[in-house]
Every structure is written in structure tokens, then in C-alpha cells.
Design an enzyme around this catalytic site. Structure first.
Site, PDB file in Angstrom:
ATOM      1  N   ASP A  74      -5.807   2.704   6.136  1.00  0.00           N
ATOM      2  CA  ASP A  74      -5.302   3.401   4.939  1.00  0.00           C
ATOM      3  C   ASP A  74      -6.171   4.626   4.668  1.00  0.00           C
ATOM      4  O   ASP A  74      -6.753   5.223   5.607  1.00  0.00           O
ATOM      5  CB  ASP A  74      -5.224   2.422   3.758  1.00  0.00           C
ATOM      6  CG  ASP A  74      -4.144   2.796   2.743  1.00  0.00           C
ATOM      7  OD1 ASP A  74      -4.449   3.586   1.835  1.00  0.00           O
ATOM      8  OD2 ASP A  74      -3.001   2.315   2.877  1.00  0.00           O
ATOM      9  N   ASP A  75      -6.300   5.000   3.428  1.00  0.00           N
ATOM     10  CA  ASP A  75      -7.006   6.225   3.041  1.00  0.00           C
ATOM     11  C   ASP A  75      -8.488   6.163   3.464  1.00  0.00           C
ATOM     12  O   ASP A  75      -9.018   5.102   3.774  1.00  0.00           O
ATOM     13  CB  ASP A  75      -6.897   6.374   1.520  1.00  0.00           C
ATOM     14  CG  ASP A  75      -6.999   7.815   1.060  1.00  0.00           C
ATOM     15  OD1 ASP A  75      -7.415   8.673   1.856  1.00  0.00           O
ATOM     16  OD2 ASP A  75      -6.659   8.082  -0.107  1.00  0.00           O
ATOM     17  N   ASP A  88       1.593   9.068   1.982  1.00  0.00           N
ATOM     18  CA  ASP A  88       1.456   8.990   0.529  1.00  0.00           C
ATOM     19  C   ASP A  88       1.875  10.323  -0.113  1.00  0.00           C
ATOM     20  O   ASP A  88       2.203  11.293   0.593  1.00  0.00           O
ATOM     21  CB  ASP A  88      -0.007   8.642   0.201  1.00  0.00           C
ATOM     22  CG  ASP A  88      -0.121   7.782  -1.045  1.00  0.00           C
ATOM     23  OD1 ASP A  88       0.779   7.850  -1.893  1.00  0.00           O
ATOM     24  OD2 ASP A  88      -1.129   7.060  -1.169  1.00  0.00           O
ATOM     25  N   ASP A 104       0.896   0.422  -7.455  1.00  0.00           N
ATOM     26  CA  ASP A 104       0.015  -0.258  -6.498  1.00  0.00           C
ATOM     27  C   ASP A 104      -0.243  -1.693  -6.916  1.00  0.00           C
ATOM     28  O   ASP A 104      -0.505  -1.975  -8.087  1.00  0.00           O
ATOM     29  CB  ASP A 104      -1.358   0.433  -6.471  1.00  0.00           C
ATOM     30  CG  ASP A 104      -1.320   1.758  -5.770  1.00  0.00           C
ATOM     31  OD1 ASP A 104      -0.227   2.225  -5.423  1.00  0.00           O
ATOM     32  OD2 ASP A 104      -2.414   2.325  -5.571  1.00  0.00           O
ATOM     33  N   LYS A 147       1.871   5.616   7.248  1.00  0.00           N
ATOM     34  CA  LYS A 147       2.109   5.521   5.798  1.00  0.00           C
ATOM     35  C   LYS A 147       1.822   6.896   5.224  1.00  0.00           C
ATOM     36  O   LYS A 147       0.717   7.422   5.382  1.00  0.00           O
ATOM     37  CB  LYS A 147       1.182   4.471   5.193  1.00  0.00           C
ATOM     38  CG  LYS A 147       1.184   4.426   3.664  1.00  0.00           C
ATOM     39  CD  LYS A 147       0.323   3.266   3.169  1.00  0.00           C
ATOM     40  CE  LYS A 147       0.049   3.336   1.681  1.00  0.00           C
ATOM     41  NZ  LYS A 147      -0.786   2.203   1.226  1.00  0.00           N
TER      42      LYS A 147
END
Ligand code: GAL
Length: 491
Positions: free
Chosen positions: A132-133, A210, A271, A208
Site C-alpha cells: 500500500d502507501d 487512490d 477506510d 490500487k
């Protein structure tokens, strides 16, 4: 105190989603026609340009271009994607000096990849391991490309991809349509083609994307554009969009037809956090908005209520089974975010429950519906295979949101649940592993549902000939009126 939900009248109206004439088996065919049509349109527009310029070479170039396919047409995620995602559990911990075991680094992903395989998750279907990030450097390289943080990812993303591929897993990565990611790392605005190309060159399998630091109004154009560039790379990558959630939170009404056309999955809501309150708020959102959301889901395109948090700090054992049951019945992606090195065996068993996963991965890909809600008791139903004649099989969740500390008994006939197959339904409790045998429409199913817990049952329609009994005998068994309608009541 026991609550007899039979006292409450189940909704009797027929809710038809318009999916009845829709076969998932013809969908890939339709998709490839769409792709061909798109390719054709691309070629024609380029031919127009070439005519104007008088350059025949452009026609030749157009003919050798790969087909321009949409996100949905990538042939991926025909069932809800399953895997592991770093964010909910590991967040943006970049302090590898003081917390080397938990910081976002290549070691974390190597370790989780090992656990996914060695502890049976891959065998159960969890095939993606998703970064992820906070994986990248704070700045792009001199070549304008994204690059992994050199301290925390010294081997680079491609090496992680090679490693997870060697173990039979697939790799996901995170990007952002805006100027920055949500945690402030470089975003893809102005670099859409380059970043799609970079991810493809790293052999990534899932992106993914965002939407922080972007204008929600621009997303209707920007998300399809990035999907186009992903497809232009020629590498198949699942495309996970955050497009609708940013639009909803800014007061816009998302163009869901376009979103479902361009993305394999999309976040609709807030989230997930490590708490039961967060899980129930999400469940309520999907229940309250089901008439909009259910028709969008299907093979290749899914609503995404966010990660599974089973095995972390915030959910009890009962609540963990509840999250699993609701997620499988909502046809949600199953992306677990947990420390696989320390998860307790009972939580691992929930994540790996084969009967629950079989419901999640049902090939019809129909998202389930909340069909009853009263006094803290909910019933959710998802049509699944086998389909016998005109009758679906069903997964049913009995969900107790009451907090009075004793199980609530829910008692309902198979017919009241909308199941009308006279030959009955072979019924089993998914988590208890217990069989109820074959239940007929007039039969009553009674389940004790623990506080903030669920009972998840699978009711598989029995073909009429299986028992060689004429329908009259089945009628007599229950001694109740026989409903002649062949349409399931709730779908
Ligand atoms: C949020 C997103 C989370 C996580 C986070 C990273 O916007 O919904 O799932 O990716 O950004 O900063």
C-alpha cells in the site's frame, strides 16, 4: 431471553434486480466484443487523422497497436480478488531503525509472502500480496519515474515481484491519481502513462489507485485514462479504484456505470479501522445502499467495502466470523490486513474456512442482499450455485447485532427466506461444519445466534430427481401450501 424472529413479518414483496436474464457466462464474450469495438474505433479515429495528414504510416501504426481494452475487459477478478494488503495493520510505519519488523519495507513483504504460502493461505485462495502507501521515495528519479525507497526497499519492487511469483503469488502496488498519495508520496497526476508502464515493467499484477490530492470531478476522466494506460502496457493488472468514495464524500453522485465499466473493484466508503464500530458502520452502508450497489457487482467488477481485519486487536472471535460472513455474502474482495506472523489459529481458521471461501468465490458473482432487519436481527442472502432449474441456491447470514448477553434464536421457514425449490435444499452451517440435511420450503430453520455474531448457512438446491420422489410427497412432508411461483422472492 430468546427472541423469536418469526414474530416479525418478513418482507414479502418481490424484489427484482433485473439480473434474471443475465448470464455471467456470456459476459466475457460481450466484453471482448466491446474491446474489439473499442479497438476498431481507435483505428478509425487514427485513420481519420492519417487521412488529414496524408500519412499512411499512421494506419499501419494503428493496426499494430495492442487492442485498447477497458479495465473490465482485462479478464481478471472474475471472482472477488483474495489476498493480503498491508495498510490497515501496518499503515505508514517507515521507522525501520526502531521498528524493523513492522515498518513498510521489502522484508515485511518477503515475510508475509512466506507466511501466505507456508501457512495455507495461498492454497485457500489468497493469491495477491499487496503493497500500500509509503513504499516509494519522496521524489521521482531523474528519469521522471517512481522509485522505491532505497533504504527500505533496496532490492526494488521488481525483485519482490520475482520473489512472490516464484512462490505462486501475485504482487499488488499502490498509486494515487492526484499530485500526492494520501501519505504525501509522489502521485501520478501528469505521469499516468509512465507510471502504468513502470508498474508493468516491474511485473506488478494489481494496482490500487487512490484519489488523494485530486479533484473528484477530474476522476471521471482520469481513472479511465489510467486504466487505458494500464491496458496499453499489455500486462494484465487488476485495477482497484478509489474513484467513487472521493466523489461521494465531496457530495457528487458517482457515475457507477462508468466505474463498473473501467475498474475491477472500487471503494465506495470510508477506510476500515480496527474496531467493531467501523465494521458495522460499513455493513450498514452496504445494506442501506444495496439497491444502488448490488446491480453493479459481477464477474470482473466488485464493490469493495475494504479489508478484512480478522486476527487484529479490535474484533472478538464472534465479530471476526461476522465480518467474514458478511464479506463473503456481499461478494466483497477478501483482502486480509493482519500480521500473519502472530495471528491466532482460530482467526486463521476463519480466514481459511473453505465453505465460506466457496461462497465468496461463487461463479455467479451476485452480491447478496439484506432481506430482513428488525430489533437488532438481520438476515442477508446471496444467490449462489448450483442453480437447479429456476432456483438459485443461497448463502444466508443470520446476524445478531444485539448486545443482551445470550444468543438470540432466529426461526424462519425456508420458504420465508425466499427458497421455493420443492425438492429442497441441502443445508449446512458453514462455521460449525454441521449439516441440517435437506430442508424443504415448509421446513423451519432455527438457529441460535451469539451476540455480535452470525450463523452462516449454505442452502444448496437439490435437483428434483435426486430423491426420486414425486413433488406431492414433498408437499405432504411440510403439510403447508405450495407456492407455484418459480421466481426467488428476493432476487
Ligand atoms: C486511503 C485509503 C487506504 C490507504 C491509505 C494510504 O485513502 O483508503 O486504504 O490506502 O489511503 O494512505
Amino acid at each position: 431471553m430468546y427472541v423469536d424472529v418469526c414474530m416479525y413479518v418478513l418482507p414479502s414483496r418481490t424484489i427484482h434486480t433485473g439480473r434474471g436474464d443475465y448470464s455471467p457466462y456470456i459476459k466475457p464474450y460481450i466484453n471482448s466484443l466491446t474491446a474489439l469495438h473499442q479497438h476498431c474505433r481507435l483505428i478509425m479515429s487514427m485513420m481519420g487523422a492519417a487521412r488529414a495528414a496524408g500519412i499512411l504510416a499512421a494506419v499501419v501504426a494503428a493496426l499494430v497497436l495492442p487492442p485498447a481494452v477497458l479495465g473490465l475487459d482485462n479478464g481478471l477478478a472474475l471472482t472477488p480478488p483474495m489476498g493480503w494488503l498491508a495498510w490497515e495493520r501496518f499503515r505508514c510505519n517507515t521507522d525501520c531503525v526502531n521498528d524493523p519488523k513492522n515498518c513498510i519495507s521489502e522484508n515485511l513483504f518477503f515475510e508475509m509472502a512466506d507466511r501466505l504460502v507456508a501457512d495455507g493461505y495461498l492454497a485457500a485462495g489468497y493469491e495477491y500480496i499487496n503493497i500500500d502507501d509509503c513504499w516509494s521515495s519522496r521524489t521521482r528519479g531523474d528519469d521522471g519515474r517512481l522509485r522505491a525507497d532505497p533504504e527500505r526497499f533496496p532490492s526494488g519492487i521488481k525483485a519482490i515481484a520475482d520473489y512472490v511469483h516464484s512462490k505462486g503469488l501475485k504482487l499488488g502496488i499502490y498509486g494515487d491519481y492526484g499530485n500526492y498519495t494520501c501519505a504525501g508520496y509522489p502521485g501520478s497526476l501528469g505521469h499516468l502513462q509512465t507510471d502504468a508502464q513502470t508498474f508493468a515493467e516491474w511485473n506488478v499484477d494489481f494496482v490500487k489507485f487512490d484519489g488523494c490530492y485530486a479533484h473528484p470531478k477530474d476522476m471521471d476522466k482520469g481513472y479511465p485514462e489510467f486504466g487505458f494506460h494500464l491496458n496499453q502496457t499489455g500486462r494484465q493488472m487488476v485495477y482497484s479504484c478509489s474513484w467513487p468514495v472521493y466523489q461521494i464524500f465531496s457530495g457528487m453522485t458517482p457515475d457507477y456505470a462508468s466505474i463498473a465499466k473501467h475498474c475491477n473493484l472500487w471503494r465506495n466508503y470510508d477506510d476500515i479501522q480496527d474496531s467493531w464500530a467501523s465494521v458495522t458502520t460499513i455493513i450498514d452502508y452496504y445494506g442501506d445502499n444495496q439497491d444502488v450497489l448490488i446491480p453493479l457487482a459481477g464477474p470482473g467488477h466488485w464493490n469493495d467495502p475494504d479489508m478484512l481485519i480478522i486476527g487484529n486487536f479490535g474484533l472478538s472471535y464472534e465479530q471476526s466470523k461476522a465480518q467474514m460472513a458478511l464479506w463473503v455474502v456481499m461478494a466483497s474482495p477478501l483482502l486480509s490486513s493482519v500480521d500473519l506472523r502472530t495471528i491466532g489459529p482460530e482467526y486463521r481458521a476463519i480466514l481459511q474456512n473453505r465453505a465460506a471461501i466457496a461462497i465468496s468465490q461463487d461463479p455467479l458473482g451476485i452480491q447478496g442482499k439484506r432481506i430482513f432487519k428488525d430489533k437488532g436481527i438481520e438476515i442477508w442472502a446471496r444467490p449462489i450455485t448450483p442453480v437447479v432449474g429456476e432456483y438459485y441456491s443461497y448463502a444466508i447470514v443470520f446476524f445478531n447485532r444485539r448486545v443482551d448477553g445470550t444468543p438470540s434464536q432466529v426461526s424462519v421457514t425456508i420458504h420465508e427466506l425466499g427458497m421455493l425449490n420443492a425438492a429442497g435444499y441441502r443445508t449446512e452451517d458453514v462455521f460449525a461444519g454441521q449439516s441440517y440435511g435437506v430442508l424443504y420450503p415448509a421446513d423451519r430453520l432455527k438457529v441460535d445466534v451469539n451476540p455480535s455474531g452470525v450463523v452462516l448457512v449454505r442452502c444448496s438446491a437439490v435437483p428434483a430427481r435426486a430423491f426420486g420422489r414425486p413433488p406431492q410427497q414433498q408437499l405432504q412432508r411440510g403439510g403447508r401450501p405450495f407456492f407455484t411461483t418459480t421466481r426467488p422472492r428476493f432476487f
